[in-house]
Design an enzyme around this catalytic site. Structure first.
Site, PDB file in Angstrom:
ATOM      1  N   GLY A   1      40.767  41.322  29.395  1.00  0.00           N
ATOM      2  CA  GLY A   1      39.551  41.276  28.573  1.00  0.00           C
ATOM      3  C   GLY A   1      38.467  40.444  29.238  1.00  0.00           C
TER       4      GLY A   1
ATOM      5  N   ILE B   1      35.137  43.253  33.289  1.00  0.00           N
ATOM      6  CA  ILE B   1      35.214  44.720  33.183  1.00  0.00           C
ATOM      7  C   ILE B   1      35.757  45.122  31.810  1.00  0.00           C
ATOM      8  CG2 ILE B   1      36.124  46.866  34.191  1.00  0.00           C
ATOM      9  CD1 ILE B   1      36.456  45.423  36.845  1.00  0.00           C
TER      10      ILE B   1
ATOM     11  N   ARG C   1      28.439  54.971  44.282  1.00  0.00           N
ATOM     12  CA  ARG C   1      27.668  54.065  45.156  1.00  0.00           C
ATOM     13  C   ARG C   1      27.033  54.859  46.300  1.00  0.00           C
ATOM     14  NH1 ARG C   1      32.224  49.239  44.833  1.00  0.00           N
ATOM     15  NH2 ARG C   1      31.091  47.960  43.337  1.00  0.00           N
TER      16      ARG C   1
ATOM     17  N   HIS D   1      40.906  52.186  48.723  1.00  0.00           N
ATOM     18  CA  HIS D   1      39.755  51.459  48.177  1.00  0.00           C
ATOM     19  C   HIS D   1      39.596  50.146  48.931  1.00  0.00           C
ATOM     20  CE1 HIS D   1      36.720  50.324  45.369  1.00  0.00           C
ATOM     21  NE2 HIS D   1      37.420  49.364  44.795  1.00  0.00           N
TER      22      HIS D   1
HETATM   23  N1  APR Z   1      47.857  39.696  31.570  1.00  0.00           N
HETATM   24  C1  APR Z   1      46.722  40.131  31.029  1.00  0.00           C
HETATM   25  N2  APR Z   1      45.502  39.703  31.417  1.00  0.00           N
HETATM   26  C2  APR Z   1      45.459  38.788  32.375  1.00  0.00           C
HETATM   27  C3  APR Z   1      46.616  38.294  33.012  1.00  0.00           C
HETATM   28  C4  APR Z   1      47.881  38.785  32.566  1.00  0.00           C
HETATM   29  N3  APR Z   1      49.024  38.365  33.100  1.00  0.00           N
HETATM   30  N4  APR Z   1      46.239  37.401  33.950  1.00  0.00           N
HETATM   31  C5  APR Z   1      44.897  37.346  33.919  1.00  0.00           C
HETATM   32  N5  APR Z   1      44.407  38.176  32.966  1.00  0.00           N
HETATM   33  C6  APR Z   1      43.026  38.395  32.540  1.00  0.00           C
HETATM   34  C7  APR Z   1      42.163  37.158  32.686  1.00  0.00           C
HETATM   35  O1  APR Z   1      42.397  36.256  31.619  1.00  0.00           O
HETATM   36  C8  APR Z   1      40.756  37.763  32.659  1.00  0.00           C
HETATM   37  O2  APR Z   1      40.187  37.757  31.358  1.00  0.00           O
HETATM   38  O3  APR Z   1      42.371  39.365  33.364  1.00  0.00           O
HETATM   39  C9  APR Z   1      40.979  39.210  33.122  1.00  0.00           C
HETATM   40  C10 APR Z   1      40.247  39.540  34.401  1.00  0.00           C
HETATM   41  O4  APR Z   1      38.899  39.438  34.130  1.00  0.00           O
HETATM   42  P1  APR Z   1      37.844  38.867  35.190  1.00  0.00           P
HETATM   43  O5  APR Z   1      38.381  37.658  35.821  1.00  0.00           O
HETATM   44  O6  APR Z   1      36.520  38.787  34.499  1.00  0.00           O
HETATM   45  O7  APR Z   1      37.818  40.015  36.316  1.00  0.00           O
HETATM   46  P2  APR Z   1      37.063  41.422  36.285  1.00  0.00           P
HETATM   47  O8  APR Z   1      35.706  41.287  36.890  1.00  0.00           O
HETATM   48  O9  APR Z   1      37.167  42.036  34.938  1.00  0.00           O
HETATM   49  O10 APR Z   1      37.940  42.242  37.339  1.00  0.00           O
HETATM   50  C11 APR Z   1      39.290  42.513  37.088  1.00  0.00           C
HETATM   51  O11 APR Z   1      39.329  44.444  38.505  1.00  0.00           O
HETATM   52  O12 APR Z   1      37.799  45.298  40.038  1.00  0.00           O
HETATM   53  C12 APR Z   1      38.956  44.536  39.869  1.00  0.00           C
HETATM   54  O13 APR Z   1      38.916  43.020  41.722  1.00  0.00           O
HETATM   55  C13 APR Z   1      38.780  43.117  40.334  1.00  0.00           C
HETATM   56  O14 APR Z   1      41.095  42.564  40.271  1.00  0.00           O
HETATM   57  C14 APR Z   1      39.882  42.420  39.582  1.00  0.00           C
HETATM   58  C15 APR Z   1      39.948  43.190  38.255  1.00  0.00           C
END
Ligand code: APR
Length: 321
Positions: A11, A14, A152, A176
């Site tokens: 959450g 993305i 893109r 990717h």
């Molecule tokens: N289970 C569920 N969620 C988790 C876990 C887990 N074990 N560990 C981390 N998370 C959650 C985090 O708490 C965070 O809210 O995953 C979320 C990731 O969100 P962001 O850090 O904002 O990353 P985001 O920009 O959404 O990208 C997520 O997609 O494009 C790829 O490289 C990017 O690997 C990354 C992923």
């Protein structure tokens, strides 16, 4: 028709945009899962409170418990760390593999019939691991990369030719990562080859090639370009859009042809790996892989990209995943 349900695992940046887009399109009811307490609850509450303004009516639930994903038709996984400036996607391997394993176990237990779209990086390895841990049929586990990479590439072509991006068709295949393969030969504006238009514009075949090479290079590095500007994370609007397009194709059984990270069983000369290829997406997930002949240069580029994917998968297995 019964209402569809999409569970979003992760959450963060993305995940939040995904929840909002799915709600605004009334594509499905949404469950947003994260391990951080209150975060998914806060985001879904915030989005739900915009429903009267935007005029959408779906259920939005934030949760820290896997049991709430039960009954999901579709799972979209973004759990995992994003890149920081200077990092490649592959630098995320160890951390995100641990997270992906947990996610796969959670989904396997609670939503065994769902189709899954994986977004977390390094994408090709994460899709491979998720499928391995869940044991779900390969055609029901798909990675999101090509839709975004192709968008893109299309955007840069539209800017260069000063025409609407809506009329651009351009495809990016392969892994990717930095070895992805934009297919120049079939890039077109409503059927007219992009190379021909560039040659007309610059009155030189060499200059046209140079301009195309720069767009190809920018496409390969496009994720990193955004990371460098954002400084605290990676792209999140466009990956969410890409996954929603795939989700829509699947839930509405559209059989749209999208470049997607799909499991290959001999197509394009690849056996037993997840690689970005054009695929028909419908109610079964990957309905079919659209194989076509590649020229010598494309074959060489794709084979280099596949080697990069294989190396990543081997590295991951060496780490014990
Ligand atoms: N289970 C569920 N969620 C988790 C876990 C887990 N074990 N560990 C981390 N998370 C959650 C985090 O708490 C965070 O809210 O995953 C979320 C990731 O969100 P962001 O850090 O904002 O990353 P985001 O920009 O959404 O990208 C997520 O997609 O494009 C790829 O490289 C990017 O690997 C990354 C992923």
């Amino acid at each position: 028709m019964s209402r569809k349900k999409i569970a979003l695992i992760g959450g963060g940046q993305i995940g939040g945009v995904l929840a909002q887009m799915i709600a605004q399109k009334e594509l499905a009811d949404v469950v947003l899962f994260d391990i951080v307490e209150d975060l998914p609850q806060g985001k879904t509450l915030d989005i739900a409170e915009a429903s009267r303004i935007d005029g959408f009516d779906v259920s939005l639930k934030g949760t820290n418990e896997y049991k709430d994903v039960e009954g999901a038709d579709l799972i979209i996984v973004t759990a995992g760390l994003p890149r920081k400036p200077g990092m490649s996607r592959d630098d995320l391997l160890t951390t995100n593999a641990k997270i992906m394993k947990q996610v796969a176990e959670g989904v396997k237990e609670h939503a065994p019939n769902a189709i899954s779209i994986i977004i977390s990086n390094p994408l090709d390895a994460m899709v491979t691991l998720y499928q391995k841990v869940t044991g779900f049929p390969h055609h029901k586990v798909i990675g999101q990369a090509g839709v975004l990479d192709s968008s893109r590439f299309s955007t840069f072509i539209a800017w260069e030719l000063n025409v609407s991006v809506k009329d651009i068709n351009a495809m990016v295949l392969g892994g990717h990562g930095d070895t992805m393969v934009p297919i120049i030969r079939y890039a077109n504006v409503n059927g007219i080859p992009v190379m021909e238009l560039l040659e007309k514009k610059y009155k030189s075949a060499d200059k046209a090639k140079e301009v195309m090479a720069a767009m190809v290079q920018r496409t390969k590095m496009a994720g990193g370009e955004v990371v460098k500007l954002l400084k605290t994370g990676s792209a999140f609007y466009s990956p969410a859009s890409a996954a929603v397009a795939m989700a829509e194709a699947i839930l509405k059984d559209q059989r749209r042809i999208m470049p997607a990270c799909a499991y290959l069983k001999g197509e394009f000369g690849v056996d037993g790996y997840y690689v970005g290829v054009p695929a028909a997406l419908g109610e079964k997930g990957v309905e079919s892989v659209m194989e076509f002949s590649l020229d010598e240069e494309e074959t060489a580029a794709l084979s280099k990209s596949i080697d990069a994917v294989k190396t990543l998968v081997v590295d991951m297995e060496r780490l014990g995943f």
